[in-house]
Scaffold this motif. Structure first.
Motif, PDB file in Angstrom:
ATOM      1  N   LYS A   1       0.831  -1.213   0.000  1.00 45.57           N
ATOM      2  CA  LYS A   1       0.000   0.000   0.000  1.00 45.57           C
ATOM      3  C   LYS A   1       0.860   1.255   0.000  1.00 45.57           C
ATOM      4  O   LYS A   1       0.579   2.212  -0.729  1.00 45.57           O
ATOM      5  CB  LYS A   1      -0.928   0.022   1.218  1.00 45.57           C
ATOM      6  N   ASP A   2       1.909   1.262   0.809  1.00 47.94           N
ATOM      7  CA  ASP A   2       2.792   2.427   0.887  1.00 47.94           C
ATOM      8  C   ASP A   2       3.497   2.689  -0.445  1.00 47.94           C
ATOM      9  O   ASP A   2       3.723   3.837  -0.816  1.00 47.94           O
ATOM     10  CB  ASP A   2       3.838   2.248   1.994  1.00 47.94           C
ATOM     11  N   LEU A   3       3.852   1.619  -1.157  1.00 41.16           N
ATOM     12  CA  LEU A   3       4.520   1.778  -2.450  1.00 41.16           C
ATOM     13  C   LEU A   3       3.566   2.245  -3.548  1.00 41.16           C
ATOM     14  O   LEU A   3       3.945   3.027  -4.414  1.00 41.16           O
ATOM     15  CB  LEU A   3       5.174   0.462  -2.880  1.00 41.16           C
ATOM     16  N   ILE A   4       2.333   1.753  -3.521  1.00 43.49           N
ATOM     17  CA  ILE A   4       1.417   2.018  -4.631  1.00 43.49           C
ATOM     18  C   ILE A   4       0.696   3.356  -4.512  1.00 43.49           C
ATOM     19  O   ILE A   4       0.290   3.936  -5.525  1.00 43.49           O
ATOM     20  CB  ILE A   4       0.408   0.853  -4.816  1.00 43.49           C
ATOM     21  N   LYS A   5       0.526   3.878  -3.301  1.00 40.65           N
ATOM     22  CA  LYS A   5      -0.231   5.129  -3.121  1.00 40.65           C
ATOM     23  C   LYS A   5       0.288   6.284  -3.975  1.00 40.65           C
ATOM     24  O   LYS A   5      -0.498   6.915  -4.682  1.00 40.65           O
ATOM     25  CB  LYS A   5      -0.265   5.530  -1.646  1.00 40.65           C
ATOM     26  N   PRO A   6       1.598   6.588  -3.943  1.00 44.03           N
ATOM     27  CA  PRO A   6       2.062   7.710  -4.763  1.00 44.03           C
ATOM     28  C   PRO A   6       1.873   7.468  -6.267  1.00 44.03           C
ATOM     29  O   PRO A   6       1.594   8.398  -7.018  1.00 44.03           O
ATOM     30  CB  PRO A   6       3.551   7.835  -4.429  1.00 44.03           C
ATOM     31  N   VAL A   7       1.997   6.219  -6.677  1.00 46.23           N
ATOM     32  CA  VAL A   7       1.809   5.884  -8.093  1.00 46.23           C
ATOM     33  C   VAL A   7       0.369   6.173  -8.492  1.00 46.23           C
ATOM     34  O   VAL A   7       0.110   6.818  -9.521  1.00 46.23           O
ATOM     35  CB  VAL A   7       2.158   4.403  -8.368  1.00 46.23           C
ATOM     36  N   LEU A   8      -0.570   5.718  -7.685  1.00 49.64           N
ATOM     37  CA  LEU A   8      -1.983   5.919  -7.997  1.00 49.64           C
ATOM     38  C   LEU A   8      -2.370   7.396  -7.961  1.00 49.64           C
ATOM     39  O   LEU A   8      -3.199   7.835  -8.763  1.00 49.64           O
ATOM     40  CB  LEU A   8      -2.860   5.109  -7.041  1.00 49.64           C
ATOM     41  N   LYS A   9      -1.760   8.153  -7.050  1.00 48.70           N
ATOM     42  CA  LYS A   9      -2.045   9.591  -6.992  1.00 48.70           C
ATOM     43  C   LYS A   9      -1.592  10.311  -8.260  1.00 48.70           C
ATOM     44  O   LYS A   9      -2.206  11.293  -8.666  1.00 48.70           O
ATOM     45  CB  LYS A   9      -1.373  10.221  -5.770  1.00 48.70           C
TER      46      LYS A   9
ATOM     47  N   ASP B   1       8.136   5.476  -9.827  1.00 48.30           N
ATOM     48  CA  ASP B   1       6.890   4.707  -9.908  1.00 48.30           C
ATOM     49  C   ASP B   1       7.103   3.381 -10.634  1.00 48.30           C
ATOM     50  O   ASP B   1       6.504   2.359 -10.270  1.00 48.30           O
ATOM     51  CB  ASP B   1       5.798   5.537 -10.577  1.00 48.30           C
ATOM     52  N   LEU B   2       7.956   3.373 -11.640  1.00 46.27           N
ATOM     53  CA  LEU B   2       8.285   2.119 -12.316  1.00 46.27           C
ATOM     54  C   LEU B   2       8.981   1.165 -11.345  1.00 46.27           C
ATOM     55  O   LEU B   2       8.670  -0.030 -11.302  1.00 46.27           O
ATOM     56  CB  LEU B   2       9.179   2.372 -13.533  1.00 46.27           C
ATOM     57  N   ASP B   3       9.903   1.701 -10.556  1.00 45.53           N
ATOM     58  CA  ASP B   3      10.609   0.881  -9.578  1.00 45.53           C
ATOM     59  C   ASP B   3       9.644   0.320  -8.539  1.00 45.53           C
ATOM     60  O   ASP B   3       9.709  -0.861  -8.193  1.00 45.53           O
ATOM     61  CB  ASP B   3      11.706   1.708  -8.887  1.00 45.53           C
ATOM     62  N   ALA B   4       8.731   1.151  -8.057  1.00 39.11           N
ATOM     63  CA  ALA B   4       7.738   0.684  -7.073  1.00 39.11           C
ATOM     64  C   ALA B   4       6.876  -0.424  -7.663  1.00 39.11           C
ATOM     65  O   ALA B   4       6.637  -1.453  -7.018  1.00 39.11           O
ATOM     66  CB  ALA B   4       6.869   1.850  -6.609  1.00 39.11           C
ATOM     67  N   ALA B   5       6.425  -0.228  -8.894  1.00 43.02           N
ATOM     68  CA  ALA B   5       5.584  -1.236  -9.544  1.00 43.02           C
ATOM     69  C   ALA B   5       6.351  -2.540  -9.746  1.00 43.02           C
ATOM     70  O   ALA B   5       5.803  -3.633  -9.536  1.00 43.02           O
ATOM     71  CB  ALA B   5       5.061  -0.702 -10.876  1.00 43.02           C
ATOM     72  N   LYS B   6       7.609  -2.446 -10.127  1.00 45.41           N
ATOM     73  CA  LYS B   6       8.432  -3.653 -10.301  1.00 45.41           C
ATOM     74  C   LYS B   6       8.589  -4.401  -8.983  1.00 45.41           C
ATOM     75  O   LYS B   6       8.488  -5.631  -8.943  1.00 45.41           O
ATOM     76  CB  LYS B   6       9.818  -3.282 -10.840  1.00 45.41           C
ATOM     77  N   ARG B   7       8.838  -3.664  -7.923  1.00 48.12           N
ATOM     78  CA  ARG B   7       9.017  -4.299  -6.619  1.00 48.12           C
ATOM     79  C   ARG B   7       7.734  -4.985  -6.152  1.00 48.12           C
ATOM     80  O   ARG B   7       7.766  -6.098  -5.616  1.00 48.12           O
ATOM     81  CB  ARG B   7       9.481  -3.266  -5.600  1.00 48.12           C
TER      82      ARG B   7
END
Length: 149
Positions: free
Chosen positions: A7-15, A104-110
């Motif tokens: 959740k912590d990783l995806i929130k900024p991406v979704l925003k 955001d790409l790095d977060a999505a990959k992780r």
């Protein structure tokens, strides 16, 4: 990786997704884009909405993360292919930087790696248990067959 970390990783991406969508739409109308760059943007968008892809959309979270990876990857490639002054103008106008896209790409990959890692482990365990049960059943059938002979 636990659910809270995901959740912590995806929130900024979704925003940032609305800004990414607006940026991609604006770029698609940029006159200096080549046909190949327009095709790349279109393929990223098509992949994101297509039900047929590497990780199908019906798989919760992982199905959406791979769409984000492809869409952001195509957006980044198009931005990097533009003359620097045009790319900078779009980044400023839509409040998106290449560094944010990279983050955001790095977060999505992780996230995807963590989710698919768990899926692979569960699949392997399921295959192992199924195989073991099958061998037991086969053993019982062989024993019954020998007894009847």
């Amino acid at each position: 990786m636990n659910l809270e970390a995901i959740k912590d990783l995806i929130k900024p991406v979704l925003k940032r997704m609305p800004a990414y969508l607006k940026l991609a739409w604006a770029l698609s109308r940029e006159p200096s884009l080549t046909t190949g760059q327009k095709a790349l943007l279109a393929m990223g968008a098509f992949y994101a909405v297509s039900p047929v892809d590497l990780v199908p959309g019906f798989i919760p979270v992982a199905g959406q993360i791979d769409d984000i990876l492809v869409a952001l990857g195509s957006l980044k490639m198009v931005l990097k292919g533009l003359p620097p002054e045009i790319a900078a103008r779009y980044q400023t106008e839509y409040g998106i930087t290449i560094e944010e896209i990279d983050s955001d790409l790095d977060a999505a990959k992780r996230i995807l790696a963590a989710l698919l890692g768990k899926a692979v482990k569960l699949s392997a365990k399921g295959i192992y248990l199924t195989g073991r049960a099958g061998l037991r059943l086969l053993g019982k059938l062989v024993k019954q067959r020998k007894m009847k002979i």
